[in-house]
Design an enzyme around this catalytic site. Structure first.
Site, PDB file in Angstrom:
ATOM      1  N   GLU A  77       0.829  -1.149  -0.127  1.00 47.77           N
ATOM      2  CA  GLU A  77      -0.003  -0.264   0.002  1.00 47.77           C
ATOM      3  C   GLU A  77       0.919   1.328   0.170  1.00 47.77           C
ATOM      4  O   GLU A  77       1.985   1.260   0.722  1.00 47.77           O
ATOM      5  CB  GLU A  77      -0.920   0.119   1.114  1.00 47.77           C
ATOM      6  CG  GLU A  77      -1.777   1.293   1.367  1.00 47.77           C
ATOM      7  CD  GLU A  77      -2.426   1.073   2.795  1.00 47.77           C
ATOM      8  OE1 GLU A  77      -3.596   1.937   2.547  1.00 47.77           O
ATOM      9  OE2 GLU A  77      -2.167   0.626   3.498  1.00 47.77           O
ATOM     10  N   LYS A 113     -10.331   0.576  -1.418  1.00 50.47           N
ATOM     11  CA  LYS A 113     -10.479   0.560  -0.039  1.00 50.47           C
ATOM     12  C   LYS A 113     -11.689   1.029   0.759  1.00 50.47           C
ATOM     13  O   LYS A 113     -11.897   2.247   0.397  1.00 50.47           O
ATOM     14  CB  LYS A 113      -8.922   1.017   0.705  1.00 50.47           C
ATOM     15  CG  LYS A 113      -8.667   1.076   2.079  1.00 50.47           C
ATOM     16  CD  LYS A 113      -7.345   1.369   2.605  1.00 50.47           C
ATOM     17  CE  LYS A 113      -7.048   1.333   3.949  1.00 50.47           C
ATOM     18  NZ  LYS A 113      -5.897   1.856   4.571  1.00 50.47           N
ATOM     19  N   CYS A 121      -4.658  -3.233   3.917  1.00 55.96           N
ATOM     20  CA  CYS A 121      -4.280  -2.707   5.309  1.00 55.96           C
ATOM     21  C   CYS A 121      -5.276  -2.952   6.274  1.00 55.96           C
ATOM     22  O   CYS A 121      -5.969  -3.748   6.681  1.00 55.96           O
ATOM     23  CB  CYS A 121      -3.676  -1.102   4.992  1.00 55.96           C
ATOM     24  SG  CYS A 121      -2.456  -0.755   6.613  1.00 55.96           S
TER      25      CYS A 121
END
Length: 569
Positions: free
Chosen positions: A77, A181, A214
């Site tokens: 990321e 995300k 993440c």
């Protein structure tokens, strides 16, 4: 004409080179996975130049991975389009650090004069062709608002959406999947979709991968949906994690999630010790860690492993041997992003607020000690049985050695700079002295620490809920900031008949003298994303270190937002 002939010759040469790479077949029982631990270019005003430089370094890593016949490589990321300052009010820098993406999943950016993607992604598309491998890249995506989006959930004043996005390229350099995300962490000015994307792609070696990013790993959507509703067995995971003790350090979370869901897990991390970021690994669920990497210092490295496919619920673990995984560190002449960096002697960690936990000191006497306790917090109880040996003769008044506490929690916590999350924890954690404030910290790597306590066995048990809004996993951490391998513990979850409860037992089965955390870590998703939290005083008075009821307004964590965003730069 001569240019055309030269170009044709180059294309033929590239094709010939591609044919020399061994690729895993659909009927094989394994594939070769690679993940990058990467410290990117972080400074500069020109987003295009930064992305191009990072892409060049990605290609260097791909070339090394190709030497080991990697079928798929994952990059971290924020590893490609990085370097801007997050701001909700002023996004003027965002476009120069972003890229448009085509709407279809059949687009080949390589040598495509009509493509909308940035030059860096074009280069990576060509590299995917040249090295014949699947490539997972995280970047900042820019998308123009259309009429329907404006009507449904509002269009930003600059007319653009900006997403933290994964892009997947196949062996031909074709964009075959993307994921935006959904659970952002200290990313003001970045947009989210109205519902979570459920993103997956199927490879020519007959493995379907899911992917998320993440902070998503701690939430139900989309991470658990991929596994529980779509039966995904393999996950690729770009991350820029900020480690927090005692439960949420990088590899600790990766290994716990892989084990709890029994999935193959390929995690690539952004490396930056000054913000506690770093730690990559390849895991085979309940069959153990294939390779992990956690440096105290800035690093650029490649991890490669033979990953046994999960077929009908089983892996052929005989494929995994000491020669099936490797680690390669790049020197400054290969990748120069570490040149001139200040050396960080020890990675910085955040610390969980333990003041609302119920805790109890583990008071070890010289020699062998057996301790059995039940500890409760807000009507949630955990049982502990500990067999240990404390070497009193090895310590003096000035010796540094870890002390231990039982710590139990049932409630809502703050994620710094973000919001709230519901958790249930049964744990044994380390402390650097006798105070609660020292728990969830560690000694300096330069300290001479005495391993005074040896745990021969630990059994933690508790009753947890089977509700769809609840999830649990085993969590461990050693003084090396590594998780225990599954060969060192057993973990069982048994649902009661005619009940919404399950019994979970977590058992340390190998003696260890370097333990920091041993915990059943549970999430209660119904406690997530609250604007404010009101925590009442626990019904069971904490043994030590507790405070009374506390009211924490969401605005009070603005300082944490500023701190984390500053660390990211």
């Amino acid at each position: 004409m001569w240019v055309f002939k030269l170009l044709s010759s180059v294309i033929v040469l590239v094709i010939c080179c591609q044919l020399t790479f061994k690729v895993s077949a659909a009927d094989e029982f394994s594939y070769i996975g690679a993940v990058a631990e990467y410290h990117p270019v972080l400074t500069g005003d020109n987003g295009t130049e930064i992305a191009n430089e990072n892409a060049k370094n990605f290609i260097t890593m791909m070339a090394k991975a190709a030497e080991h016949n990697a079928d798929i490589i994952v990059f971290p990321e924020n590893g490609l389009t990085v370097g801007f300052t997050y701001s909700k009010e002023n996004r003027t820098m965002y476009p120069s650090f972003s890229t448009f993406l085509p709407d279809d999943n059949a687009h080949v950016p390589c040598k495509n004069s009509e493509t909308v993607v940035i030059e860096a992604l074009q280069s990576l598309s060509c590299a995917a062709q040249n090295y014949s491998m699947y490539v997972v890249i995280n970047l900042m995506e820019m998308k123009k608002c259309n009429a329907s989006e404006t009507e449904s959930h509002g269009c930003p004043s600059d007319g653009l959406f900006f997403y933290n996005t994964n892009v997947v390229l196949d062996r031909n350099g074709t964009i075959i999947s993307r994921y935006r995300k959904f659970n952002l962490f200290a990313e003001p000015g970045v947009d989210v979709t109205s519902t979570a994307d459920v993103a997956s792609f199927t490879t020519d070696f007959d493995v379907t991968f899911g992917h998320f990013i993440c902070f998503d790993i701690l939430f139900k959507e989309p991470a658990l949906t991929l596994v529980k509703d779509y039966n995904i067995t393999d996950i690729v995971y770009p991350t820029h994690w900020f480690s927090e003790m005692p439960y949420l350090t990088t590899l600790q979370v990766q290994a716990s999630w892989s084990y709890a869901n029994d999935v193959n897990f390929l995690a690539s991390s952004f490396n930056n010790p000054s913000s506690g970021s770093g730690g990559s690994g390849i895991y085979a669920g309940k069959d153990g860690h294939l390779i992990t990497y956690w440096p105290e210092y800035s690093s650029n490295a490649l991890l490669v492993a033979t990953v046994p496919k999960l077929i009908n619920g089983e892996r052929n673990v005989s494929l995994v041997s000491s020669t099936s995984a490797l680690y390669y560190a790049f020197n400054d002449s290969e990748i120069s992003t570490l040149v001139g960096l200040e050396v960080i002697p020890q990675r910085l960690f955040a610390q969980e607020n333990l003041t609302l936990f119920t805790t109890s000191e583990l008071d070890f006497v010289n020699g062998t000690t057996e301790i059995s306790k039940e500890v409760c917090n807000r009507e949630f109880c955990c049982s502990f049985h500990v067999n240990s040996n404390f070497a009193n003769e090895s310590v003096t008044e000035t010796s540094k050695y870890y002390k231990y506490r039982i710590a139990v929690f049932n409630g809502i916590r703050l994620y710094p700079g973000i919001g709230t999350g519901g958790i249930q924890v049964c744990s044994i954690i380390s402390c650097t002295d006798a105070t609660l404030e020292s728990c969830g910290t560690r000694f300096a790597v330069t300290d001479d620490v005495v391993a005074a306590t040896v745990f021969h066995s630990i059994v933690i048990s508790g009753n947890f809920s089977t509700d769809a809004d609840m999830a649990q996993m085993p969590s461990s951490l050693t003084t090396d900031i590594l998780p225990l391998n599954p060969s060192d513990f057993s973990y069982s979850a048994v649902d009661y008949e005619n009940s919404t409860d399950r019994s979970i037992v977590y058992n340390l089965t190998s003696s260890t003298s370097n333990l920091l955390t041993f915990a059943i870590f549970g999430r209660n998703f119904s406690g997530d994303w609250k604007e404010e939290i009101v925590i009442e005083e626990p019904t069971e008075s904490p043994t030590t270190g507790a405070s009374a009821g506390v009211h924490v307004p969401y605005s009070s964590i603005a300082v944490a937002i500023t701190f984390l965003v500053a660390m990211w730069q």
